[in-house]
Design an enzyme around this catalytic site. Structure first.
Site, PDB file in Angstrom:
ATOM      1  N   HIS A   1       0.848  -1.209   0.005  1.00 12.78           N
ATOM      2  CA  HIS A   1       0.094  -0.104   0.130  1.00 12.78           C
ATOM      3  C   HIS A   1       0.966   1.188  -0.016  1.00 12.78           C
ATOM      4  O   HIS A   1       1.966   1.239  -0.105  1.00 12.78           O
ATOM      5  CB  HIS A   1      -1.064   0.020   1.236  1.00 12.78           C
ATOM      6  CG  HIS A   1      -0.459   0.345   2.668  1.00 12.78           C
ATOM      7  ND1 HIS A   1      -0.913   1.187   3.489  1.00 12.78           N
ATOM      8  CD2 HIS A   1       0.684   0.058   3.195  1.00 12.78           C
ATOM      9  CE1 HIS A   1      -0.238   1.509   4.459  1.00 12.78           C
ATOM     10  NE2 HIS A   1       0.937   0.654   4.340  1.00 12.78           N
TER      11      HIS A   1
ATOM     12  N   CYS B   1       5.814   6.430   4.265  1.00 13.37           N
ATOM     13  CA  CYS B   1       4.744   5.839   3.951  1.00 13.37           C
ATOM     14  C   CYS B   1       4.034   6.284   2.812  1.00 13.37           C
ATOM     15  O   CYS B   1       3.015   5.698   2.256  1.00 13.37           O
ATOM     16  CB  CYS B   1       3.453   5.505   5.214  1.00 13.37           C
ATOM     17  SG  CYS B   1       4.495   4.462   6.332  1.00 13.37           S
TER      18      CYS B   1
ATOM     19  N   HIS C   1       4.783   0.641  -0.529  1.00 13.49           N
ATOM     20  CA  HIS C   1       5.721  -0.354   0.017  1.00 13.49           C
ATOM     21  C   HIS C   1       4.831  -1.597   0.743  1.00 13.49           C
ATOM     22  O   HIS C   1       3.618  -1.621   0.549  1.00 13.49           O
ATOM     23  CB  HIS C   1       6.435   0.378   1.176  1.00 13.49           C
ATOM     24  CG  HIS C   1       5.399   0.919   2.262  1.00 13.49           C
ATOM     25  ND1 HIS C   1       4.816   2.237   1.939  1.00 13.49           N
ATOM     26  CD2 HIS C   1       4.885   0.595   3.547  1.00 13.49           C
ATOM     27  CE1 HIS C   1       3.727   2.412   3.090  1.00 13.49           C
ATOM     28  NE2 HIS C   1       3.856   1.298   4.076  1.00 13.49           N
TER      29      HIS C   1
ATOM     30  N   HIS D   1       4.012  -4.863   3.728  1.00 13.02           N
ATOM     31  CA  HIS D   1       3.877  -5.249   5.203  1.00 13.02           C
ATOM     32  C   HIS D   1       3.704  -6.781   5.199  1.00 13.02           C
ATOM     33  O   HIS D   1       2.893  -7.178   4.419  1.00 13.02           O
ATOM     34  CB  HIS D   1       3.187  -4.462   6.123  1.00 13.02           C
ATOM     35  CG  HIS D   1       3.374  -3.069   6.046  1.00 13.02           C
ATOM     36  ND1 HIS D   1       4.280  -2.488   6.917  1.00 13.02           N
ATOM     37  CD2 HIS D   1       2.519  -1.883   5.723  1.00 13.02           C
ATOM     38  CE1 HIS D   1       4.318  -1.210   7.000  1.00 13.02           C
ATOM     39  NE2 HIS D   1       3.199  -0.888   6.102  1.00 13.02           N
TER      40      HIS D   1
ATOM     41  N   HIS E   1      -1.214 -10.736  -0.650  1.00 15.16           N
ATOM     42  CA  HIS E   1      -0.304 -10.342  -1.805  1.00 15.16           C
ATOM     43  C   HIS E   1      -0.944  -9.406  -2.852  1.00 15.16           C
ATOM     44  O   HIS E   1      -0.933  -9.408  -3.919  1.00 15.16           O
ATOM     45  CB  HIS E   1       0.181 -11.601  -2.503  1.00 15.16           C
ATOM     46  CG  HIS E   1       1.522 -12.270  -1.842  1.00 15.16           C
ATOM     47  ND1 HIS E   1       1.223 -12.981  -0.629  1.00 15.16           N
ATOM     48  CD2 HIS E   1       2.712 -12.141  -1.941  1.00 15.16           C
ATOM     49  CE1 HIS E   1       2.478 -13.489  -0.133  1.00 15.16           C
ATOM     50  NE2 HIS E   1       3.285 -12.860  -0.938  1.00 15.16           N
TER      51      HIS E   1
ATOM     52  N   GLU F   1       1.257  -4.140  11.919  1.00 17.10           N
ATOM     53  CA  GLU F   1       1.752  -3.827  10.601  1.00 17.10           C
ATOM     54  C   GLU F   1       3.118  -4.151  10.725  1.00 17.10           C
ATOM     55  O   GLU F   1       3.708  -4.224   9.564  1.00 17.10           O
ATOM     56  CB  GLU F   1       1.472  -2.075  10.360  1.00 17.10           C
ATOM     57  CG  GLU F   1       1.626  -1.935   9.090  1.00 17.10           C
ATOM     58  CD  GLU F   1       1.362  -0.309   8.814  1.00 17.10           C
ATOM     59  OE1 GLU F   1      -0.007   0.070   8.138  1.00 17.10           O
ATOM     60  OE2 GLU F   1       2.054   0.759   9.466  1.00 17.10           O
TER      61      GLU F   1
END
Length: 141
Positions: free
Chosen positions: A14, A23, A27, A29, A71, A131
């Site tokens: 996201h 952010c 990127h 997580h 994914h 996260e």
């Protein structure tokens, strides 16, 4: 009343358009999700003495949360830049998951809570969404 919980893991990409830090960039997580259910025990039948069968909970979470989100690029459908990125990824046959909110851990946790509690009618008492290994959000009503 009893509380039971089950943990899941999934990966998602996201970005937070307009964020004043790192952010704002695309990127990913590895999220850890803890689903907590509260309730009384079944009094009879195959599920006697259970709040919910853990395998039933696993199947539901897999179907409505993990399968569509794992994914994937999760993006805010109301944001022009994020929608443009999603459109490009879709043209490249990449998995996307659009939502009508900013994709913070807080909003994703609330989304998961509502999907499981209201759409799937589970007696969810809380959702915890990590996260990072050291940062999580908890949502409950």
């Amino acid at each position: 009343m009893f509380k039971i919980s089950k943990e899941f893991s999934f990966d998602m990409a996201h970005l937070l358009d307009g964020h004043d830090g790192k952010c704002q960039n695309l990127h990913g997580h590895t999220y850890k999700l803890q689903v907590e259910i509260s309730g009384d025990l079944y009094k009879s039948g195959a599920k006697k003495a259970m709040v919910i069968d853990f395998s039933d909970l696993k199947s539901i979470v897999k179907k409505v949360i993990l399968d569509p989100m794992d994914h994937a690029f999760i993006y805010d459908q109301t944001n022009e830049r994020e929608s443009q990125i999603a459109t490009l990824l879709q043209k490249l046959n990449s998995k996307t998951f659009g939502v009508p909110f900013r994709t913070t851990a807080e909003e994703i946790a609330r989304f998961i809570f509502n999907r499981l509690k209201h759409d799937e009618q589970l007696s969810i008492s809380s959702i915890r969404l990590w996260e990072t290994p050291t940062s999580f959000c908890e949502y409950q009503e």
